[in-house]
Design an enzyme around this catalytic site. Sequence first.
Site, PDB file in Angstrom:
ATOM      1  N   GLY A  14     -18.972 -42.375  63.739  1.00 56.17           N
ATOM      2  CA  GLY A  14     -20.140 -42.408  64.608  1.00 56.17           C
ATOM      3  C   GLY A  14     -21.372 -42.774  63.804  1.00 56.17           C
ATOM      4  O   GLY A  14     -21.422 -42.564  62.588  1.00 56.17           O
ATOM      5  N   HIS A  23     -22.705 -34.320  67.446  1.00 57.27           N
ATOM      6  CA  HIS A  23     -23.325 -34.655  66.159  1.00 57.27           C
ATOM      7  C   HIS A  23     -24.270 -35.855  66.298  1.00 57.27           C
ATOM      8  O   HIS A  23     -25.415 -35.809  65.840  1.00 57.27           O
ATOM      9  CB  HIS A  23     -22.211 -34.955  65.141  1.00 57.27           C
ATOM     10  CG  HIS A  23     -22.684 -35.426  63.800  1.00 57.27           C
ATOM     11  ND1 HIS A  23     -22.504 -34.692  62.647  1.00 57.27           N
ATOM     12  CD2 HIS A  23     -23.325 -36.561  63.422  1.00 57.27           C
ATOM     13  CE1 HIS A  23     -23.031 -35.371  61.625  1.00 57.27           C
ATOM     14  NE2 HIS A  23     -23.534 -36.511  62.072  1.00 57.27           N
ATOM     15  N   GLU A  24     -23.792 -36.929  66.945  1.00 54.67           N
ATOM     16  CA  GLU A  24     -24.618 -38.144  67.059  1.00 54.67           C
ATOM     17  C   GLU A  24     -25.833 -37.910  67.952  1.00 54.67           C
ATOM     18  O   GLU A  24     -26.928 -38.406  67.668  1.00 54.67           O
ATOM     19  CB  GLU A  24     -23.786 -39.319  67.591  1.00 54.67           C
ATOM     20  CG  GLU A  24     -22.610 -39.735  66.720  1.00 54.67           C
ATOM     21  CD  GLU A  24     -22.960 -39.921  65.256  1.00 54.67           C
ATOM     22  OE1 GLU A  24     -24.091 -40.304  64.936  1.00 54.67           O
ATOM     23  OE2 GLU A  24     -22.083 -39.655  64.411  1.00 54.67           O
ATOM     24  N   CYS A  26     -21.409 -36.591  57.435  1.00 57.95           N
ATOM     25  CA  CYS A  26     -22.367 -37.524  58.028  1.00 57.95           C
ATOM     26  C   CYS A  26     -22.613 -38.646  57.035  1.00 57.95           C
ATOM     27  O   CYS A  26     -22.760 -38.382  55.843  1.00 57.95           O
ATOM     28  CB  CYS A  26     -23.674 -36.774  58.313  1.00 57.95           C
ATOM     29  SG  CYS A  26     -24.976 -37.808  58.986  1.00 57.95           S
ATOM     30  N   LEU A  27     -22.661 -39.881  57.524  1.00 62.49           N
ATOM     31  CA  LEU A  27     -22.889 -41.022  56.630  1.00 62.49           C
ATOM     32  C   LEU A  27     -24.249 -40.938  55.946  1.00 62.49           C
ATOM     33  O   LEU A  27     -24.456 -41.551  54.899  1.00 62.49           O
ATOM     34  CB  LEU A  27     -22.766 -42.337  57.408  1.00 62.49           C
ATOM     35  CG  LEU A  27     -21.367 -42.664  57.953  1.00 62.49           C
ATOM     36  CD1 LEU A  27     -21.400 -43.933  58.781  1.00 62.49           C
ATOM     37  CD2 LEU A  27     -20.349 -42.786  56.833  1.00 62.49           C
ATOM     38  N   GLN A  64     -30.202 -43.548  61.857  1.00 63.88           N
ATOM     39  CA  GLN A  64     -29.523 -43.672  60.561  1.00 63.88           C
ATOM     40  C   GLN A  64     -29.664 -45.070  59.969  1.00 63.88           C
ATOM     41  O   GLN A  64     -29.409 -45.258  58.783  1.00 63.88           O
ATOM     42  CB  GLN A  64     -28.038 -43.318  60.695  1.00 63.88           C
ATOM     43  CG  GLN A  64     -27.816 -41.853  61.030  1.00 63.88           C
ATOM     44  CD  GLN A  64     -26.339 -41.534  61.087  1.00 63.88           C
ATOM     45  OE1 GLN A  64     -25.712 -41.691  62.117  1.00 63.88           O
ATOM     46  NE2 GLN A  64     -25.770 -41.118  59.965  1.00 63.88           N
ATOM     47  N   HIS A  84     -28.696 -36.421  66.150  1.00 65.11           N
ATOM     48  CA  HIS A  84     -29.485 -37.382  65.369  1.00 65.11           C
ATOM     49  C   HIS A  84     -30.661 -37.926  66.181  1.00 65.11           C
ATOM     50  O   HIS A  84     -31.731 -38.193  65.627  1.00 65.11           O
ATOM     51  CB  HIS A  84     -28.621 -38.573  64.940  1.00 65.11           C
ATOM     52  CG  HIS A  84     -27.846 -38.355  63.676  1.00 65.11           C
ATOM     53  ND1 HIS A  84     -28.447 -38.105  62.459  1.00 65.11           N
ATOM     54  CD2 HIS A  84     -26.514 -38.374  63.425  1.00 65.11           C
ATOM     55  CE1 HIS A  84     -27.509 -37.985  61.521  1.00 65.11           C
ATOM     56  NE2 HIS A  84     -26.327 -38.130  62.085  1.00 65.11           N
TER      57      HIS A  84
HETATM   58 NI    NI Z   1     -24.491 -38.046  61.163  1.00 71.16          NI
END
Ligand code: NI
Length: 160
Positions: free
Chosen positions: A46, A131-132, A89-90, A51, A135
């Site tokens: 995701g 989670h997304e 998380c990226l 991000q 963000h």
């Molecule tokens: Ni994330």
Amino acid sequence: MAIRNIREIGDEVLLKECRKIEKMTPHLEELIDDMFETMYEAGGVGLAAPQVGVLKRVVVIDVTGEDPLCLINPVIVESSGEQTGYEGCLSVPGKSGVVTRPAYVKCRALDRNMNETEIEGTELLARCIAHELDHLDGKLYVDKVEGELYDTVTDEEGDD
Ligand code: NI
């Protein structure tokens, strides 16, 4: 399409509230394509627009590698149960931690054609949606971690 630079924890853009999307534009089409490409390249499941430094309410998700989802202005309209498990998380490379999320979520959003859509998810998809969407409100999972943030094993480098 292009791979965009993934912003990392410490970058203020990750802490900001994103704006609603009013209409699809070529610019936004390009953003969405780039977000998918960036997510796949990084081996993630995701990615949310902040991000890649864009404060717009759009996320891309693909938990199976063959079910790409683009959610615009997404809202969780129903959730139930709990699941507790590891999350990463990226934007927080090399780390993971335990987070409790809903076991089930129903999410209302627009798809990339700006048509209303409803997505139901359990397990990883429910976790990923929660989670997304966080963000988009400037929230990172590290603030929800139960216990420590762990270092992930280093052989994950490039393991996508
Ligand atoms: Ni994330």
